[in-house]
Design an enzyme around this catalytic site. Structure first.
Site, mmCIF file in Angstrom:
data_model
loop_
_atom_site.group_PDB
_atom_site.id
_atom_site.type_symbol
_atom_site.label_atom_id
_atom_site.label_comp_id
_atom_site.label_asym_id
_atom_site.label_seq_id
_atom_site.Cartn_x
_atom_site.Cartn_y
_atom_site.Cartn_z
ATOM 1 N N LYS A 13 0.828 -1.213 0.000
ATOM 2 C CA LYS A 13 0.000 0.000 0.000
ATOM 3 C C LYS A 13 0.865 1.267 0.000
ATOM 4 C CE LYS A 13 -2.408 -0.961 3.778
ATOM 5 N NZ LYS A 13 -1.945 -2.294 4.193
ATOM 6 N N ARG A 88 -9.502 0.331 9.932
ATOM 7 C CA ARG A 88 -9.010 -1.032 10.139
ATOM 8 C C ARG A 88 -10.007 -1.896 10.883
ATOM 9 N NH1 ARG A 88 -3.130 0.147 9.568
ATOM 10 N NH2 ARG A 88 -1.921 -1.732 9.895
ATOM 11 N N ARG A 127 11.097 -5.852 4.396
ATOM 12 C CA ARG A 127 10.801 -4.413 4.363
ATOM 13 C C ARG A 127 11.797 -3.581 5.175
ATOM 14 N NH1 ARG A 127 4.710 -2.803 5.457
ATOM 15 N NH2 ARG A 127 5.188 -3.339 7.592
ATOM 16 N N ARG A 160 11.678 -1.797 10.797
ATOM 17 C CA ARG A 160 10.751 -1.227 11.781
ATOM 18 C C ARG A 160 10.785 -2.059 13.047
ATOM 19 N NH1 ARG A 160 5.217 -0.332 8.441
ATOM 20 N NH2 ARG A 160 4.424 -1.412 10.253
ATOM 21 N N ARG A 171 -0.033 -9.613 13.068
ATOM 22 C CA ARG A 171 -0.658 -8.530 12.302
ATOM 23 C C ARG A 171 -1.581 -9.097 11.224
ATOM 24 N NH1 ARG A 171 3.272 -4.710 9.825
ATOM 25 N NH2 ARG A 171 1.632 -3.183 9.996
HETATM 26 P P1 AMP Z 1 0.926 0.248 9.280
HETATM 27 O O1 AMP Z 1 2.106 1.098 9.013
HETATM 28 O O2 AMP Z 1 -0.310 0.716 8.546
HETATM 29 O O3 AMP Z 1 1.189 -1.192 9.019
HETATM 30 O O4 AMP Z 1 0.577 0.392 10.843
HETATM 31 C C1 AMP Z 1 1.511 0.047 11.861
HETATM 32 C C2 AMP Z 1 0.803 -0.149 13.188
HETATM 33 O O5 AMP Z 1 0.149 1.085 13.573
HETATM 34 C C3 AMP Z 1 -0.328 -1.180 13.178
HETATM 35 O O6 AMP Z 1 0.157 -2.497 13.368
HETATM 36 C C4 AMP Z 1 -1.188 -0.706 14.354
HETATM 37 O O7 AMP Z 1 -0.602 -1.052 15.603
HETATM 38 C C5 AMP Z 1 -1.096 0.808 14.217
HETATM 39 N N1 AMP Z 1 -2.184 1.348 13.354
HETATM 40 C C6 AMP Z 1 -2.064 1.928 12.128
HETATM 41 N N2 AMP Z 1 -3.264 2.290 11.642
HETATM 42 C C7 AMP Z 1 -4.171 1.926 12.578
HETATM 43 C C8 AMP Z 1 -5.595 1.993 12.669
HETATM 44 N N3 AMP Z 1 -6.339 2.515 11.665
HETATM 45 N N4 AMP Z 1 -6.191 1.524 13.794
HETATM 46 C C9 AMP Z 1 -5.472 1.011 14.811
HETATM 47 N N5 AMP Z 1 -4.132 0.871 14.785
HETATM 48 C C10 AMP Z 1 -3.478 1.326 13.687
#
Ligand code: AMP
Length: 215
Positions: A13, A88, A127, A160, A171
């Site tokens: 994404k 989410r 990544r 990360r 996840r």
């Molecule tokens: P991402 O970079 O989108 O993979 O997000 C990394 C982490 O941020 C996720 O594993 C969640 O812990 C948190 N996170 C990101 N977006 C959300 C969301 N919309 N709702 C809840 N937690 C989020």
């Protein structure tokens, strides 16, 4: 045009978002990136979010919704917003609908990137990104020219803190249980576009563009 970029963690994404925001002049709002910035700056919000993020769990809705509400409606010169990593779960989706309606806006399309589980796990484990400028890399699919160093700015390439195998599996489980059901929610509204996310970056970008341009 306001869109949601949807799909499992690691499907690509972020990579597609960087191109789409240029092509369609959209404000890219990644809740994951916004949260990582809060963690890095050790803000109160970041300190609250870090524990859930490190375990691959969702951060509480009130924290995340606040970030999104502030950004929507503040798109500046952009022609709309591209949400990445939000919503989410179903309650975030319902809140988003309410916020958009209050601002006389709507989500036009939900671009859902699809890929097999084994490809996603490989993408997640490879990544990396530049510590300095944020450029994304993947050590298997798109490595930097010099190992460990950013092509653009000579910054250090880092992983990360939530990039461990167990966290990847957790996840994906969270995605399958809480996020994937949203596809039905958006399909029923008639705005879901399914895109094969397993091709090259260029192929996936071409497919998304074709879909959006045909609307
Ligand atoms: P991402 O970079 O989108 O993979 O997000 C990394 C982490 O941020 C996720 O594993 C969640 O812990 C948190 N996170 C990101 N977006 C959300 C969301 N919309 N709702 C809840 N937690 C989020």
């Amino acid at each position: 045009m306001n869109i949601i970029l949807f799909g499992p963690p690691g499907v690509g994404k972020g990579t597609q978002a960087n191109r789409l925001k240029e092509k369609y002049n959209l404000l890219h709002l990644s809740t994951g990136e916004a949260l990582r910035a809060e963690v890095k700056n050790q803000t109160e919000l970041g300190i609250k979010a870090k524990e859930a993020m490190d375990k691959g769990e969702l951060v509480s809705d009130d924290i995340v919704v606040g970030i999104v509400v502030n950004a929507i409606g503040n798109v500046g010169d952009a022609k709309g917003v591209m949400l990445d990593g939000f919503p989410r779960n179903i309650s975030q989706a319902i809140t988003l609908d309410k916020v958009m309606e209050e601002k006389n806006l709507k989500i036009d399309y939900v671009v859902s990137l699809e890929a097999d589980r084994d490809i996603i796990l490989k993408r997640l484990s490879g990544r990396r990104s530049c510590e300095k400028c944020g450029k994304d890399y993947n050590i298997f699919f798109s490595p930097p020219k010099v190992e460990g160093t950013c092509d653009e700015c000579d910054g250090k390439i880092i992983g990360r803190s939530d990039d461990t195998e167990q966290v990847h599996l957790d996840r994906l489980k969270v995605y399958e249980n809480q996020t994937e059901p949203l596809k039905k929610y958006y399909a029923e509204k008639g705005i879901l576009c399914n895109i094969d996310g397993m091709g090259t970056v260029d192929e996936v970008f071409a497919d998304i563009s074709k879909e959006l341009d045909s609307k």
